[in-house]
Design a protein around this motif. Sequence first.
Motif, short mmCIF file in Angstrom:
data_model
loop_
_atom_site.label_atom_id
_atom_site.label_comp_id
_atom_site.label_asym_id
_atom_site.label_seq_id
_atom_site.Cartn_x
_atom_site.Cartn_y
_atom_site.Cartn_z
N PRO A 84 0.85 -1.28 0.03
CA PRO A 84 -0.13 0.05 -0.06
C PRO A 84 0.93 1.08 0.12
CG PRO A 84 0.05 -0.79 2.44
CD PRO A 84 0.80 -1.80 1.20
N VAL A 85 0.29 2.40 -0.45
CA VAL A 85 0.68 3.59 -0.29
C VAL A 85 0.35 4.15 0.96
CG1 VAL A 85 0.79 5.85 -1.37
CG2 VAL A 85 0.92 4.04 -2.85
N MET A 86 1.13 4.79 1.84
CA MET A 86 0.64 5.27 3.30
C MET A 86 0.51 6.61 3.10
SD MET A 86 0.84 2.57 4.88
CE MET A 86 1.90 0.93 5.46
N GLU A 87 -0.42 7.16 3.73
CA GLU A 87 -0.89 8.50 4.00
C GLU A 87 -1.22 8.75 5.35
OE1 GLU A 87 -1.06 11.37 2.15
OE2 GLU A 87 -0.10 10.38 0.62
N CYS A 88 -1.34 9.97 5.97
CA CYS A 88 -1.53 10.39 7.44
C CYS A 88 -0.93 9.34 8.39
CB CYS A 88 -3.06 10.07 7.54
SG CYS A 88 -4.13 11.23 6.41
N GLY A 89 0.33 9.49 8.19
CA GLY A 89 1.32 8.38 9.07
C GLY A 89 1.00 7.06 8.18
N GLU A 90 0.53 6.08 8.92
CA GLU A 90 0.05 4.81 8.64
C GLU A 90 -1.25 4.72 8.88
OE1 GLU A 90 2.75 1.64 9.71
OE2 GLU A 90 4.49 2.52 8.90
N ASN A 91 -2.11 5.75 8.94
CA ASN A 91 -3.42 5.69 9.27
C ASN A 91 -4.27 5.60 8.04
OD1 ASN A 91 -3.06 5.87 12.08
ND2 ASN A 91 -2.94 8.01 12.03
N ASP A 110 -7.75 1.77 3.10
CA ASP A 110 -8.21 1.48 4.65
C ASP A 110 -7.94 2.83 5.40
OD1 ASP A 110 -9.01 -1.13 4.45
OD2 ASP A 110 -6.82 -1.74 4.90
N LEU A 111 -9.03 3.24 6.18
CA LEU A 111 -8.84 4.22 7.20
C LEU A 111 -8.79 3.89 8.56
CD1 LEU A 111 -10.88 7.26 5.52
CD2 LEU A 111 -8.34 6.96 5.54
N GLU A 112 -7.81 4.10 9.08
CA GLU A 112 -7.55 3.60 10.54
C GLU A 112 -8.78 4.80 11.44
OE1 GLU A 112 -6.74 1.09 11.89
OE2 GLU A 112 -5.76 0.62 10.22
N PRO A 113 -8.95 4.45 12.74
CA PRO A 113 -9.83 5.15 13.54
C PRO A 113 -9.17 6.52 13.75
CG PRO A 113 -10.19 3.11 14.39
CD PRO A 113 -8.88 3.13 13.14
N GLY A 114 -10.08 7.88 13.50
CA GLY A 114 -9.43 9.17 13.87
C GLY A 114 -8.71 9.49 12.69
N GLY A 135 -17.45 -0.40 8.06
CA GLY A 135 -17.21 0.89 8.89
C GLY A 135 -18.33 2.09 8.36
N ILE A 136 -17.82 3.34 8.88
CA ILE A 136 -18.42 4.31 8.60
C ILE A 136 -17.43 5.50 7.98
CG2 ILE A 136 -20.11 6.11 9.46
CD1 ILE A 136 -21.13 4.25 11.59
N SER A 169 -14.45 4.05 16.07
CA SER A 169 -13.48 3.74 16.71
C SER A 169 -12.95 2.28 16.07
CB SER A 169 -13.96 3.14 18.02
OG SER A 169 -15.13 2.61 18.01
N VAL A 170 -13.58 2.12 15.01
CA VAL A 170 -13.15 0.73 13.96
C VAL A 170 -12.57 1.20 12.62
CG1 VAL A 170 -14.61 -0.74 15.51
CG2 VAL A 170 -15.49 0.32 13.37
#
Length: 184
Positions: A84-91, A110-114, A135-136, A169-170
């Motif tokens: 994957p290409v990472m953005e927002c740190g690894e989020n 994939d977007l991590e919580p926050g 998720g949402i 949170s997910v």
Amino acid sequence: MKELNILIGQNLKSIRKSQNLSLDEAAAATGVSKPMLGQIERGKSNPTVTTLWKIATGLKVPFSEFMKEPELDYQFVSPIDLEPVMECGENMKIYTMFPYNDNFEILYVDLEPGCVHPSPKHPNEVEEYIFVIEGILRVKIGRESMVLKKGEALRFRANVDHEYSNLESVKCRFQNINVYHKKL
């Protein structure tokens, strides 16, 4: 990969037929005997490099055409096999499922919580199609903001600043299809 002599034989036969040549005509064009060409086509003979060069020269095709694997009518892709290409740190992880082809590309995100990812506007001819898998997802398009849940989709012209957010949170997972109405 197929056995090399089988692959060479199938490619030779395909090339010969695409040029509408009989075995006799191919033999005359290449200087390789009709029985030898027939044996190669059936995978019964493993031709030497010299013989393949004679055939390639006579049929006016690149040498490597004989070793080319056939193109499939399908392509299987899994994000597990992609880097994957990472953005927002690894989020934010973006997997290119199908790279730009003719006028579109398909991404798996994939977007991590926050995670909040602002995206600057694209050229006028770009449309984005978003389909939430898990998720949402909150999508902000210009001043408009909407929330997409699993199974919901959104299409928009991406010629304005937009933003993807996972305020839950997910993990949020979505598919992003970018359509370019004008060739790049």
